[in-house]
Design a protein around this motif. Structure first.
Motif, PDB file in Angstrom:
ATOM      1  N   TYR A  90       0.801  -1.227   0.000  1.00  0.00           N
ATOM      2  CA  TYR A  90       0.000   0.000   0.000  1.00  0.00           C
ATOM      3  C   TYR A  90       0.831   1.273   0.000  1.00  0.00           C
ATOM      4  N   TYR A  91       2.030   1.192   0.524  1.00  0.00           N
ATOM      5  CA  TYR A  91       2.900   2.376   0.567  1.00  0.00           C
ATOM      6  C   TYR A  91       4.278   2.008   0.042  1.00  0.00           C
ATOM      7  N   ILE A  92       4.833   2.908  -0.783  1.00  0.00           N
ATOM      8  CA  ILE A  92       6.208   2.750  -1.253  1.00  0.00           C
ATOM      9  C   ILE A  92       6.958   3.998  -0.820  1.00  0.00           C
ATOM     10  N   ASN A  93       8.005   3.814  -0.031  1.00  0.00           N
ATOM     11  CA  ASN A  93       8.758   4.941   0.543  1.00  0.00           C
ATOM     12  C   ASN A  93       7.814   5.981   1.154  1.00  0.00           C
ATOM     13  N   ASN A  94       6.853   5.478   1.916  1.00  0.00           N
ATOM     14  CA  ASN A  94       5.873   6.299   2.654  1.00  0.00           C
ATOM     15  C   ASN A  94       4.876   7.054   1.792  1.00  0.00           C
ATOM     16  N   GLU A  95       4.865   6.790   0.497  1.00  0.00           N
ATOM     17  CA  GLU A  95       3.848   7.381  -0.375  1.00  0.00           C
ATOM     18  C   GLU A  95       2.827   6.300  -0.707  1.00  0.00           C
ATOM     19  N   ARG A  96       1.567   6.657  -0.626  1.00  0.00           N
ATOM     20  CA  ARG A  96       0.502   5.727  -0.960  1.00  0.00           C
ATOM     21  C   ARG A  96       0.684   5.265  -2.401  1.00  0.00           C
ATOM     22  N   SER A  97       0.603   3.963  -2.626  1.00  0.00           N
ATOM     23  CA  SER A  97       0.727   3.414  -3.974  1.00  0.00           C
ATOM     24  C   SER A  97      -0.540   2.666  -4.345  1.00  0.00           C
ATOM     25  N   LEU A  98      -1.031   2.938  -5.537  1.00  0.00           N
ATOM     26  CA  LEU A  98      -2.232   2.229  -5.988  1.00  0.00           C
ATOM     27  C   LEU A  98      -1.874   1.155  -7.005  1.00  0.00           C
ATOM     28  N   SER A  99      -0.598   0.806  -7.076  1.00  0.00           N
ATOM     29  CA  SER A  99      -0.166  -0.133  -8.109  1.00  0.00           C
ATOM     30  C   SER A  99      -0.668  -1.540  -7.843  1.00  0.00           C
ATOM     31  N   ASN A 100      -1.105  -1.804  -6.615  1.00  0.00           N
ATOM     32  CA  ASN A 100      -1.733  -3.080  -6.317  1.00  0.00           C
ATOM     33  C   ASN A 100      -0.767  -4.261  -6.400  1.00  0.00           C
ATOM     34  N   PHE A 101       0.501  -4.020  -6.155  1.00  0.00           N
ATOM     35  CA  PHE A 101       1.475  -5.099  -6.168  1.00  0.00           C
ATOM     36  C   PHE A 101       1.351  -5.969  -4.921  1.00  0.00           C
ATOM     37  N   VAL A 102       1.682  -7.244  -5.109  1.00  0.00           N
ATOM     38  CA  VAL A 102       1.770  -8.146  -3.969  1.00  0.00           C
ATOM     39  C   VAL A 102       3.226  -8.586  -3.862  1.00  0.00           C
ATOM     40  N   GLY A 103       3.793  -8.413  -2.687  1.00  0.00           N
ATOM     41  CA  GLY A 103       5.170  -8.828  -2.468  1.00  0.00           C
ATOM     42  C   GLY A 103       5.217 -10.180  -1.798  1.00  0.00           C
ATOM     43  N   MET A 104       6.338 -10.878  -2.006  1.00  0.00           N
ATOM     44  CA  MET A 104       6.494 -12.194  -1.407  1.00  0.00           C
ATOM     45  C   MET A 104       7.566 -12.148  -0.332  1.00  0.00           C
ATOM     46  N   LEU A 105       7.194 -12.601   0.839  1.00  0.00           N
ATOM     47  CA  LEU A 105       8.127 -12.606   1.964  1.00  0.00           C
ATOM     48  C   LEU A 105       8.371 -14.044   2.392  1.00  0.00           C
ATOM     49  N   VAL A 106       9.634 -14.456   2.349  1.00  0.00           N
ATOM     50  CA  VAL A 106       9.976 -15.802   2.820  1.00  0.00           C
ATOM     51  C   VAL A 106      10.120 -15.731   4.339  1.00  0.00           C
ATOM     52  N   LEU A 107       9.396 -16.596   5.019  1.00  0.00           N
ATOM     53  CA  LEU A 107       9.383 -16.571   6.477  1.00  0.00           C
ATOM     54  C   LEU A 107      10.427 -17.526   7.027  1.00  0.00           C
ATOM     55  N   LYS A 108      11.524 -16.956   7.460  1.00  0.00           N
ATOM     56  CA  LYS A 108      12.532 -17.803   8.099  1.00  0.00           C
ATOM     57  C   LYS A 108      13.020 -17.082   9.347  1.00  0.00           C
ATOM     58  N   PRO A 109      13.210 -17.840  10.408  1.00  0.00           N
ATOM     59  CA  PRO A 109      13.685 -17.216  11.641  1.00  0.00           C
ATOM     60  C   PRO A 109      15.016 -16.537  11.376  1.00  0.00           C
ATOM     61  N   GLU A 110      15.190 -15.290  11.842  1.00  0.00           N
ATOM     62  CA  GLU A 110      16.416 -14.554  11.527  1.00  0.00           C
ATOM     63  C   GLU A 110      17.384 -14.466  12.693  1.00  0.00           C
ATOM     64  N   SER A 111      16.842 -14.469  13.912  1.00  0.00           N
ATOM     65  CA  SER A 111      17.763 -14.303  15.043  1.00  0.00           C
ATOM     66  C   SER A 111      17.933 -15.631  15.779  1.00  0.00           C
ATOM     67  N   PRO A 112      19.074 -15.810  16.430  1.00  0.00           N
ATOM     68  CA  PRO A 112      19.357 -17.062  17.149  1.00  0.00           C
ATOM     69  C   PRO A 112      18.276 -17.374  18.198  1.00  0.00           C
ATOM     70  N   VAL A 113      17.736 -16.327  18.824  1.00  0.00           N
ATOM     71  CA  VAL A 113      16.710 -16.519  19.851  1.00  0.00           C
ATOM     72  C   VAL A 113      15.504 -17.247  19.262  1.00  0.00           C
ATOM     73  N   ARG A 114      15.143 -16.824  18.070  1.00  0.00           N
ATOM     74  CA  ARG A 114      13.953 -17.390  17.451  1.00  0.00           C
ATOM     75  C   ARG A 114      14.204 -18.779  16.859  1.00  0.00           C
ATOM     76  N   LYS A 115      15.436 -19.040  16.470  1.00  0.00           N
ATOM     77  CA  LYS A 115      15.744 -20.343  15.874  1.00  0.00           C
ATOM     78  C   LYS A 115      15.448 -21.478  16.860  1.00  0.00           C
ATOM     79  N   GLY A 116      15.629 -21.182  18.135  1.00  0.00           N
ATOM     80  CA  GLY A 116      15.422 -22.201  19.156  1.00  0.00           C
ATOM     81  C   GLY A 116      13.975 -22.621  19.284  1.00  0.00           C
TER      82      GLY A 116
END
Ligand SMILES: [Zn+2]
Length: 194
Positions: A90-116
């Motif tokens: 919905y926002y690109i660099n804090n400007e409202r965007s109507l481009s309707n893009f969908v981004g893909m986020l790979v969900l992987k634990p990033e910190s050692p605390v969460r890996k446990g």
């Protein structure tokens, strides 16, 4: 704080004459006209439906921002699979965007605390997140939430839909007290969406 409602919008590409809605449902605004009981587009562009104000207007195509590598985006989690979340941008660099893009986020634990942990919850359906665009290949926008500035900025309780407050690196529902994991942005609960 119910900033989620700010994103009560949808948009689609239209050409002049396209029917957008009936007058009972929405009011006509910039770039639209009324024909009988229907609201139609008077120009080429992106029809933006503001579901809160019940208003439709047409934004010109040249105003439409497209996410680029390195951009900071804010969007809403609209689907979560086992290790991938789809984020409606919905926002690109804090400007409202109507481009309707969908981004893909790979969900992987990033910190050692969460890996446990067995299953660290990074984000959930409906969350608002800030992320960085890391690549844009084959029409797929890849996102990363590494870094303090990135992560969930708003979330609602999975049990009751209440607002969540930040408690350390977790969030707690102000209504029912339920505590959940998230990968939080440093300004969780305080991000400004215009
Ligand atoms: Zn709750």
């Amino acid at each position: 704080m119910s900033n989620h409602s700010l994103i009560a919008e949808k948009s689609k590409r239209v050409v002049p004459g396209d029917m957008l809605a009936v007058i009972e449902e929405f009011s006509s605004s910039e770039g639209t006209y009324i024909n009988g009981s229907s609201i139609r587009a008077s120009k080429l562009g992106i029809a933006n439906y503001n579901l809160k104000k019940k208003e439709i207007k047409i934004e010109p195509l040249k105003k439409i921002k497209v996410p680029m590598v390195g951009d900071s985006v804010i969007g809403q989690v609209e689907a979560v699979q086992s290790n991938i979340a789809n984020i409606r941008i919905y926002y690109i660099n804090n400007e409202r965007s109507l481009s309707n893009f969908v981004g893909m986020l790979v969900l992987k634990p990033e910190s050692p605390v969460r890996k446990g942990r067995e299953k660290a919850i990074i984000c959930k359906l409906g969350d608002i997140i800030r992320a960085k665009v890391t690549s844009y290949k084959n029409a797929i926008v890849h996102l990363s939430i590494n870094g303090d500035e990135n992560g969930v900025v708003y979330a609602k309780c999975s049990l009751c839909g209440g607002s969540m407050n930040k408690i350390g690196q977790r969030v707690r529902c102000v209504d029912c007290g339920f505590i959940e994991d998230r990968k939080l942005a440093f300004d969780f609960g305080e991000a400004y969406l215009k």
